[in-house]
Design an enzyme around this catalytic site. Structure first.
Site, mmCIF file in Angstrom:
data_model
loop_
_atom_site.group_PDB
_atom_site.id
_atom_site.type_symbol
_atom_site.label_atom_id
_atom_site.label_comp_id
_atom_site.label_asym_id
_atom_site.label_seq_id
_atom_site.Cartn_x
_atom_site.Cartn_y
_atom_site.Cartn_z
ATOM 1 N N HIS A 1 15.365 34.417 26.275
ATOM 2 C CA HIS A 1 16.609 34.085 26.982
ATOM 3 C C HIS A 1 17.608 35.209 26.765
ATOM 4 C CE1 HIS A 1 16.285 29.432 27.527
ATOM 5 N NE2 HIS A 1 15.165 30.069 27.837
ATOM 6 N N TYR B 1 25.890 24.723 26.268
ATOM 7 C CA TYR B 1 26.726 24.129 25.219
ATOM 8 C C TYR B 1 27.954 23.554 25.929
ATOM 9 C CZ TYR B 1 24.089 26.837 21.700
ATOM 10 O OH TYR B 1 23.105 27.372 20.897
ATOM 11 N N PRO C 1 24.363 23.202 13.116
ATOM 12 C CA PRO C 1 23.375 23.799 14.025
ATOM 13 C C PRO C 1 23.958 24.523 15.256
ATOM 14 C CG PRO C 1 23.299 21.394 14.132
ATOM 15 C CD PRO C 1 24.218 21.738 13.024
ATOM 16 N N LYS D 1 21.681 29.073 13.707
ATOM 17 C CA LYS D 1 21.515 30.115 12.693
ATOM 18 C C LYS D 1 20.641 29.735 11.495
ATOM 19 C CE LYS D 1 23.831 33.192 14.703
ATOM 20 N NZ LYS D 1 22.884 33.890 15.547
ATOM 21 N N TYR E 1 25.561 35.735 18.400
ATOM 22 C CA TYR E 1 24.528 34.782 18.833
ATOM 23 C C TYR E 1 23.132 35.382 18.715
ATOM 24 C CZ TYR E 1 22.550 30.793 21.324
ATOM 25 O OH TYR E 1 21.826 29.663 21.648
HETATM 26 P P1 RFL Z 1 13.085 23.397 4.925
HETATM 27 O O1 RFL Z 1 12.629 23.518 6.338
HETATM 28 O O2 RFL Z 1 13.970 22.242 4.587
HETATM 29 O O3 RFL Z 1 11.790 23.383 4.001
HETATM 30 C C1 RFL Z 1 11.866 23.089 2.618
HETATM 31 C C2 RFL Z 1 10.508 22.565 2.163
HETATM 32 O O4 RFL Z 1 10.548 22.330 0.753
HETATM 33 C C3 RFL Z 1 9.915 21.064 0.453
HETATM 34 N N1 RFL Z 1 10.463 20.530 -0.803
HETATM 35 C C4 RFL Z 1 9.788 20.542 -1.979
HETATM 36 N N2 RFL Z 1 8.588 21.007 -2.297
HETATM 37 C C5 RFL Z 1 8.180 20.877 -3.592
HETATM 38 N N3 RFL Z 1 8.940 20.262 -4.536
HETATM 39 C C6 RFL Z 1 10.165 19.781 -4.259
HETATM 40 N N4 RFL Z 1 10.911 19.193 -5.201
HETATM 41 C C7 RFL Z 1 10.636 19.917 -2.923
HETATM 42 N N5 RFL Z 1 11.774 19.567 -2.286
HETATM 43 C C8 RFL Z 1 11.661 19.938 -1.013
HETATM 44 C C9 RFL Z 1 10.265 20.202 1.677
HETATM 45 O O5 RFL Z 1 9.349 19.110 1.828
HETATM 46 C C10 RFL Z 1 10.160 21.228 2.814
HETATM 47 O O6 RFL Z 1 8.874 21.271 3.373
HETATM 48 O O7 RFL Z 1 13.862 24.707 4.458
HETATM 49 P P2 RFL Z 1 13.674 26.258 4.853
HETATM 50 O O8 RFL Z 1 12.244 26.647 4.749
HETATM 51 O O9 RFL Z 1 14.717 26.983 4.088
HETATM 52 O O10 RFL Z 1 14.012 26.307 6.433
HETATM 53 C C11 RFL Z 1 15.331 26.078 6.906
HETATM 54 C C12 RFL Z 1 15.293 25.496 8.321
HETATM 55 O O11 RFL Z 1 14.401 24.406 8.342
HETATM 56 C C13 RFL Z 1 16.678 25.061 8.803
HETATM 57 O O12 RFL Z 1 17.652 26.007 8.450
HETATM 58 C C14 RFL Z 1 16.740 24.877 10.338
HETATM 59 O O13 RFL Z 1 15.908 23.835 10.767
HETATM 60 C C15 RFL Z 1 18.176 24.591 10.798
HETATM 61 N N6 RFL Z 1 18.268 24.331 12.245
HETATM 62 C C16 RFL Z 1 18.244 25.375 13.152
HETATM 63 N N7 RFL Z 1 18.086 26.632 12.725
HETATM 64 C C17 RFL Z 1 17.988 27.658 13.628
HETATM 65 O O14 RFL Z 1 17.851 28.822 13.221
HETATM 66 N N8 RFL Z 1 18.033 27.457 15.000
HETATM 67 C C18 RFL Z 1 18.190 26.203 15.503
HETATM 68 O O15 RFL Z 1 18.160 26.049 16.724
HETATM 69 C C19 RFL Z 1 18.343 25.105 14.570
HETATM 70 N N9 RFL Z 1 18.493 23.869 15.026
HETATM 71 C C20 RFL Z 1 18.405 23.035 12.710
HETATM 72 C C21 RFL Z 1 18.525 22.827 14.121
HETATM 73 C C22 RFL Z 1 18.427 21.948 11.835
HETATM 74 C C23 RFL Z 1 18.567 20.677 12.340
HETATM 75 N N10 RFL Z 1 18.543 19.602 11.404
HETATM 76 C C24 RFL Z 1 17.769 18.457 11.569
HETATM 77 C C25 RFL Z 1 19.114 19.792 10.093
HETATM 78 C C26 RFL Z 1 18.675 21.572 14.640
HETATM 79 C C27 RFL Z 1 18.717 20.489 13.755
HETATM 80 C C28 RFL Z 1 18.926 19.130 14.390
HETATM 81 C C1 PHB Z 2 17.522 23.306 19.558
HETATM 82 O O1 PHB Z 2 16.862 23.599 20.572
HETATM 83 O O2 PHB Z 2 17.132 22.465 18.753
HETATM 84 C C2 PHB Z 2 18.808 23.991 19.313
HETATM 85 C C3 PHB Z 2 19.213 25.012 20.162
HETATM 86 C C4 PHB Z 2 20.439 25.645 19.963
HETATM 87 C C5 PHB Z 2 21.237 25.248 18.917
HETATM 88 C C6 PHB Z 2 20.830 24.234 18.058
HETATM 89 C C7 PHB Z 2 19.604 23.591 18.261
HETATM 90 O O3 PHB Z 2 22.441 25.850 18.737
#
Ligand code: RFL
Ligand code: PHB
Length: 390
Positions: free
Chosen positions: A72, A201, A293, A297, A385
């Protein structure tokens, strides 16, 4: 068991670190509390910055992302009943983002780890970190009901916000910075065609909305909701009605709805723990910081920490230099704080805050109007971005 680097957590941060270290010939073992299917079932990020895509290529796991991901080079802002495009590539010398789900990234990393025959212990219970302030750290855990010990040179805490790694550091050694936002995001996944080619957005008097996607046939939509809301209270119809209300009339008309295949509520938080290194323990990804979110990032910041950490460990083992390790925390945090600032700002600009009043709404409208009509402001938006350069 003994390894060079013990990695706690098999989310994207832990898996990517493991793969980059393996490519450099550095042995590592991952301990994960859940099973692989649980990790894959979490619907999270969808937008990959160019630098993250480059790192996935470096790890040798980028092929499917290039085939199936959607490049994109812009997104849209919706406010005051109209849509306005923000060009990403013009102001950034041709950069873009790739829309490709975190689930798929994790899948690709898991496949590569399996193919390389690397050890991942799933269902690792009671993980405890020991002696990381010495040169002989170790990790204890239970697997299949039996106590185990993993000796190592370094521990990488990639276990997310609720993990054990940051919690193992004495409180007196940590500075915590936190902001909790007074709302959440209700998200749904549906097998429907995206309402537009690019992400939208939307700032609306009823609250924020986001139209995102996972593929040409799968959509991911969000609406700002109350923290008291429960997923069960939101029928699919109620979600679609609310989303339509928060879009401009033409977009609302074009929206194709269908049954949800996932629905969840996420709270919004800005959080940083400093520093990110304690002796032989490093924190990376959500274990050290959380962004709201808006702006996508989180996953990208996790990848940027892993980039610095993999390089620091490679320098240590291959070049026998400690410089990367010494500077790891400071180098990461400079980038982390800039992403924290951007995510906070973009959230503040697009969401309905309970105490903002009529003046707050007017100020948001003025800033959005300025943003879409000022080349300078659009450049600042685009540069942040697509991801700041290293
Ligand atoms: P994770 O993905 O939370 O993985 C951590 C892992 O550690 C395990 N764990 C343990 N293992 C052993 N012993 C323990 N005591 C443990 N405790 C925990 C867990 O089970 C898990 O498997 O962290 P990591 O790897 O640092 O990754 C970070 C990302 O997952 C997170 O920043 C993103 O998902 C945030 N996020 C987004 N980021 C983006 O860059 N672009 C996006 O579009 C975006 N959209 C989002 C998001 C996060 C969201 N939520 C639900 C918080 C949208 C949403 C809705
Ligand atoms: C997503 O597709 O989950 C998503 C996209 C853009 C954002 C956050 C989440 O800023």
């Amino acid at each position: 068991m003994r390894t060079q680097v013990a990695i706690i957590g098999a989310g994207p941060a832990g898996l990517l670190l493991g793969q980059l270290l393996h490519k450099a010939g550095i042995d590592n073992v991952i301990l994960e509390r859940q099973d692989g299917d649980y990790v894959l079932a979490r619907i999270r990020a969808g937008v990959i910055e160019q630098t993250t895509a480059d790192l996935l290529d470096e790890a040798g796991v980028g092929a499917r992302m290039h085939r199936e991901g959607m490049a994109h080079d812009g997104f849209e802002l919706c406010f005051n009943g109209g849509r306005h495009r923000i060009d990403l590539s013009g102001p950034t010398g041709g950069k873009h983002v790739v829309v490709y789900g975190q689930t798929e990234v994790t899948h690709d990393l898991m496949d590569a780890r399996k193919a390389a025959g690397l050890t991942t212990v799933y269902h690792a219970d009671k993980v405890e970190l020991h002696d990381f302030d010495t040169t002989k750290p170790w990790v204890s855990y239970t697997a299949n009901g039996e106590s185990q010990v993993l000796h190592c040179d370094f521990i990488a805490g990639c276990d997310g916000y609720h993990g054990v790694s940051r919690a193992s550091v004495p409180a007196s050694a940590l500075s915590l910075y936190e902001k909790i936002y007074p709302f959440g995001w209700l998200g749904i996944l549906a097998d429907t065609p995206p309402v537009a080619e690019e992400l939208i957005y939307s700032n609306h008097a009823r609250g924020f909305a986001l139209c995102s996607m996972r593929s040409p046939t799968r959509t991911r939509y969000y609406v700002q909701c109350s923290l008291e809301d429960k997923v069960e209270q939101w029928s699919d119809d109620a979600f679609w009605d609310e989303l339509r209300r928060r879009l401009d009339p033409a977009t609302a008309e074009a929206l194709v709805t269908g049954p949800s295949i996932e629905k969840s509520i996420a709270p919004l938080r800005s959080f940083v723990a400093e520093p990110m290194r304690f002796g032989q323990l490093f924190l990376a990804g959500d274990a050290a910081h959380i962004v709201p979110p808006t702006g996508a990032k989180g996953l990208n910041l996790a990848a940027s920490d892993v980039r610095y950490l993999s390089r620091a460990l490679i320098e240590h083992y291959i070049e026998k230099s400690e410089a990367g390790i010494r500077h790891y925390s400071d180098t990461c945090l400079r980038r982390v704080w800039k992403a924290e600032r951007f995510s906070w700002w973009f959230t503040s600009l697009t969401h309905l805050f309970p105490d903002q009043g009529a003046i707050g709404a007017k100020l948001q409208q003025a800033e959005l109007d300025y943003l879409v009509h000022s080349e300078a402001a659009r450049t600042v938006m685009a540069e942040n971005y697509v991801g700041l350069p290293f």
